[in-house]
Scaffold this motif. Structure first.
Motif, mmCIF file in Angstrom:
data_model
loop_
_atom_site.group_PDB
_atom_site.id
_atom_site.type_symbol
_atom_site.label_atom_id
_atom_site.label_comp_id
_atom_site.label_asym_id
_atom_site.label_seq_id
_atom_site.Cartn_x
_atom_site.Cartn_y
_atom_site.Cartn_z
ATOM 1 N N VAL A 171 0.855 -1.211 0.000
ATOM 2 C CA VAL A 171 0.000 0.000 0.000
ATOM 3 C C VAL A 171 0.884 1.253 0.000
ATOM 4 N N VAL A 172 1.932 1.227 0.824
ATOM 5 C CA VAL A 172 2.861 2.376 0.870
ATOM 6 C C VAL A 172 3.503 2.570 -0.504
ATOM 7 N N GLU A 173 3.938 1.463 -1.102
ATOM 8 C CA GLU A 173 4.581 1.545 -2.427
ATOM 9 C C GLU A 173 3.626 2.104 -3.477
ATOM 10 N N LEU A 174 2.358 1.674 -3.362
ATOM 11 C CA LEU A 174 1.358 2.145 -4.322
ATOM 12 C C LEU A 174 1.132 3.652 -4.162
ATOM 13 N N LEU A 175 1.078 4.110 -2.910
ATOM 14 C CA LEU A 175 0.891 5.539 -2.657
ATOM 15 C C LEU A 175 2.095 6.335 -3.185
ATOM 16 N N VAL A 176 3.295 5.802 -2.953
ATOM 17 C CA VAL A 176 4.512 6.465 -3.455
ATOM 18 C C VAL A 176 4.479 6.526 -4.979
ATOM 19 N N PHE A 177 4.037 5.421 -5.584
ATOM 20 C CA PHE A 177 3.942 5.369 -7.052
ATOM 21 C C PHE A 177 2.982 6.444 -7.568
ATOM 22 N N LEU A 178 1.816 6.558 -6.915
ATOM 23 C CA LEU A 178 0.827 7.559 -7.353
ATOM 24 C C LEU A 178 1.376 8.970 -7.183
ATOM 25 N N LEU A 179 2.087 9.173 -6.078
ATOM 26 C CA LEU A 179 2.700 10.483 -5.800
ATOM 27 C C LEU A 179 3.732 10.826 -6.882
ATOM 28 N N CYS A 180 4.543 9.840 -7.238
ATOM 29 C CA CYS A 180 5.569 10.047 -8.274
ATOM 30 C C CYS A 180 4.913 10.316 -9.625
ATOM 31 N N TRP A 181 3.823 9.580 -9.909
ATOM 32 C CA TRP A 181 3.122 9.793 -11.180
ATOM 33 C C TRP A 181 2.573 11.216 -11.239
ATOM 34 N N PHE A 182 1.971 11.663 -10.126
ATOM 35 C CA PHE A 182 1.377 12.997 -10.107
ATOM 36 C C PHE A 182 2.464 14.072 -10.268
ATOM 37 N N ALA A 183 3.580 13.889 -9.567
ATOM 38 C CA ALA A 183 4.688 14.858 -9.668
ATOM 39 C C ALA A 183 5.189 14.924 -11.111
ATOM 40 N N ARG A 184 5.319 13.764 -11.746
ATOM 41 C CA ARG A 184 5.809 13.730 -13.134
ATOM 42 C C ARG A 184 4.804 14.384 -14.077
ATOM 43 N N PHE A 185 3.521 14.115 -13.859
ATOM 44 C CA PHE A 185 2.468 14.699 -14.712
ATOM 45 C C PHE A 185 2.486 16.229 -14.592
ATOM 46 N N THR A 186 2.525 16.720 -13.351
ATOM 47 C CA THR A 186 2.434 18.173 -13.138
ATOM 48 C C THR A 186 3.696 18.881 -13.639
ATOM 49 N N ILE A 187 4.850 18.346 -13.293
ATOM 50 C CA ILE A 187 6.095 19.020 -13.689
ATOM 51 C C ILE A 187 6.263 18.970 -15.214
ATOM 52 N N SER A 188 5.698 17.958 -15.857
ATOM 53 C CA SER A 188 5.753 17.898 -17.323
ATOM 54 C C SER A 188 5.055 19.123 -17.908
ATOM 55 N N TRP A 189 3.894 19.461 -17.330
ATOM 56 C CA TRP A 189 3.172 20.654 -17.804
ATOM 57 C C TRP A 189 3.948 21.928 -17.467
ATOM 58 N N TYR A 190 4.515 21.983 -16.260
ATOM 59 C CA TYR A 190 5.292 23.176 -15.871
ATOM 60 C C TYR A 190 6.450 23.385 -16.852
ATOM 61 N N PHE A 191 7.119 22.277 -17.160
ATOM 62 C CA PHE A 191 8.248 22.391 -18.088
ATOM 63 C C PHE A 191 7.753 22.846 -19.465
ATOM 64 N N ALA A 192 6.634 22.235 -19.913
ATOM 65 C CA ALA A 192 6.098 22.589 -21.241
ATOM 66 C C ALA A 192 5.751 24.083 -21.288
ATOM 67 N N ILE A 193 5.204 24.616 -20.202
ATOM 68 C CA ILE A 193 4.846 26.042 -20.152
ATOM 69 C C ILE A 193 6.111 26.900 -20.211
ATOM 70 N N ALA A 194 7.120 26.525 -19.409
ATOM 71 C CA ALA A 194 8.377 27.296 -19.386
ATOM 72 C C ALA A 194 9.075 27.225 -20.743
ATOM 73 N N PHE A 195 9.084 26.039 -21.330
ATOM 74 C CA PHE A 195 9.753 25.855 -22.617
ATOM 75 C C PHE A 195 8.947 26.523 -23.742
ATOM 76 N N GLY A 196 7.626 26.446 -23.620
ATOM 77 C CA GLY A 196 6.748 27.020 -24.645
ATOM 78 C C GLY A 196 6.952 28.511 -24.821
#
Lengths: 280, 231
Positions: A174-199
């Motif tokens: 369960v802990v691993e799954l929560l960490v995985f979801l947290l990592c997925w969310f961080a990657r999803f959000t920062i991908s957009w942040y980077f796209a905005i900065a790069f755009g």
């Protein structure tokens, strides 16, 4: 300074999302009331047939709406936290934010953390509005009982079997799954942040289009990396025997990949803000 | 006195357009300085470089001996020509925001100026007129005890009656050891408060003098500007 950034960003999000969530909860209660009206035969018989028809229709529509509402509200919140990064850093509001005596790493971190906090709040509000609109205490009690039974089954009664399937004790999974979801969310959000900065670098007069274009490019690149990574993981998991080990390798491997992508994009985003900021 | 702002061969290009062409400039502390030039001359670019919103293409710009960064942002109070206020925020919330981020922000001074300009602290920015929003932004800047004030078109959007108050506010509220750099093309309005001026044309600095030296020759900065920048 980081604490103050987090606080003010939270308040700023609250100024937009707070009223929207209150309206949503009020509409949920109204929906509940209309549904209640529709089931009261005495009331429905006493009003004009046209009015009764409207109540019935409204009740059905609201029920359907509140089944879909959790998805809609999650989508709205995700769009909002991404848009807010753009508006707060790369439009006129950026004239204030980028002249604060703090480093871009702090600005990005405060936005990232608030994105997570507000998505969690949104999940809570979505669940609450759904419950207010269509849930029942009896139903909730049943769901809670089922959840409890499942917990007992997984954590106590079938501990050994589950351990074999997952490769680790259930609590660790369960802990691993929560960490995985947290990592997925961080990657999803920062991908957009980077796209905005790069755009804003590649399309000075069409920053939003530039951001969307950059995101598409990044998504393609990420997919290539992920596919290659999964290929390597596949080779590794081929050599291991148990289901549990395959599960563990996939879950942890992807979490590590998301952390790496997040770190690279975090660095790239803050570097652009520090060295290539283009507020025209 | 040491320079508060120094530019050394400062160049800024936007793609193929050169906005600043290798400017060398030293501005002393303790003065009110007009950064003057027609539209598109490079005034805003220079101010943005000083506030860290843009990076030089080549050359360097130093604030109190430091490259623009976290340390210079602590001592620079910047008034952009844009409206950076969040619509949903109230004036009071914005004051608290400034107090949180700037140790030199004087809340009492800000409240006093708001009262004087008849601006309701409880008002949301979306309810304020463009002129009042500009006044609030100026109040936020002038309520700081900064070393360098960078004011980009501070009187451009306000009515003439408010201009006097704003200029008066600038003179009264800046620390005597601090420097105020005012960018504008409304020269006649600001001339009475200036100690020095810098003329910029198409990215080149063409003159840096004291106002007194112009007055000694029987001219005004305004008339000199019209003569130099005649179309």
């Amino acid at each position: 300074m980081l604490g103050k950034l987090i606080k003010h960003d939270f308040l700023s999000n609250a100024r937009f999302l707070g009223p929207a969530y209150i309206v949503m909860l009020v509409i949920a209660l109204l929906g509940r009331f209309v549904t209640w009206l529709a089931t009261r035969k005495a009331i429905m018989d006493s009003v004009a047939p046209a009015f009764a028809h409207i109540i019935n229709l409204l009740s059905s529509l609201l029920t359907v709406a509140f089944v879909l509402a959790p998805l809609a509200i999650l989508f709205m919140a995700a769009v909002w936290v991404i848009y807010r990064f753009y508006k707060n850093i790369f439009t006129d509001e950026g004239y204030l934010m980028n002249t604060l005596p703090t480093r871009p790493v702090n600005l990005v971190f405060s936005k990232l953390l608030n994105a997570l906090i507000w998505m969690l709040i949104t999940i809570g509000v979505a669940a609450l509005s759904w419950f207010l609109a269509v849930g029942h205490l009896e139903g909730l009690r049943n769901i809670m009982d089922q959840i409890w039974d499942t917990i007992v089954q997984l954590f106590l009664n079938n501990k050994e079997a589950i351990h074999d399937q997952l490769g680790v004790p259930i609590w660790l999974f369960v802990v691993e799954l929560l960490v995985f979801l947290l990592c997925w969310f961080a990657r999803f959000t920062i991908s957009w942040y980077f796209a905005i900065a790069f755009g804003q670098l590649i399309a000075k007069n069409h920053k939003v289009l530039g951001a969307i274009g950059a995101y598409i490019g990044l998504a393609i690149a990420s997919n290539i990396v992920s596919t290659a990574f999964m290929g390597i993981l596949g080779k590794v998991t081929d050599t291991v025997a148990s289901n549990g080990a395959v599960m563990q390798t996939t879950l942890l491997g992807n979490s590590v990949l998301f952390i790496l992508i997040t770190a690279v994009l975090y660095w790239a985003t803050t570097s652009i803000m520090k060295n290539r900021l283009n507020l025209d | 006195m040491a320079a508060i702002l120094e530019c050394r061969q400062l160049v800024k290009k936007y793609g193929s357009v050169q906005a600043l062409n290798g400017i060398d400039l030293e501005l002393p502390a303790g003065k009110i300085i007009g950064l003057l030039g027609p539209n598109g001359s490079g005034k805003t670019t220079l101010i943005k470089l000083a506030s860290g919103l843009l990076q030089p293409t080549s050359g360097e710009i130093l604030i109190d001996g430091m490259k623009p960064g976290v340390e210079t942002k602590r001592i620079v109070a910047y008034l952009p020509e844009r409206n950076y206020l969040e619509d949903r925020m109230t004036v009071e919330q914005m004051l608290k925001f400034m107090q949180d981020f700037y140790a030199d922000f004087n809340m009492d001074k800000a409240r006093e100026m708001l009262t004087h300009l008849d601006i309701d602290p409880k008002a949301k920015f979306k309810a304020l007129s463009k002129g009042n929003r500009e006044k609030v932004q100026l109040i936020l800047v002038m309520s700081r005890d900064a070393k360098l004030y960078l004011l980009d078109e501070p009187i451009g959007g306000v009515d003439p009656a408010s201009r006097d108050y704003i200029l008066d506010t600038i003179i009264k509220n800046y620390n005597k050891d601090a420097t105020v750099i005012l960018s504008t093309h409304l020269i006649a309005d600001i001339e009475p408060v200036l100690d020095e001026f810098v003329f910029i044309r198409k990215g080149d600095m063409i003159r840096h003098s004291t106002v007194a030296s112009v007055v000694e020759q029987g001219e005004t900065v305004d008339s000199l500007f019209r003569e130099v920048f005649r179309c």
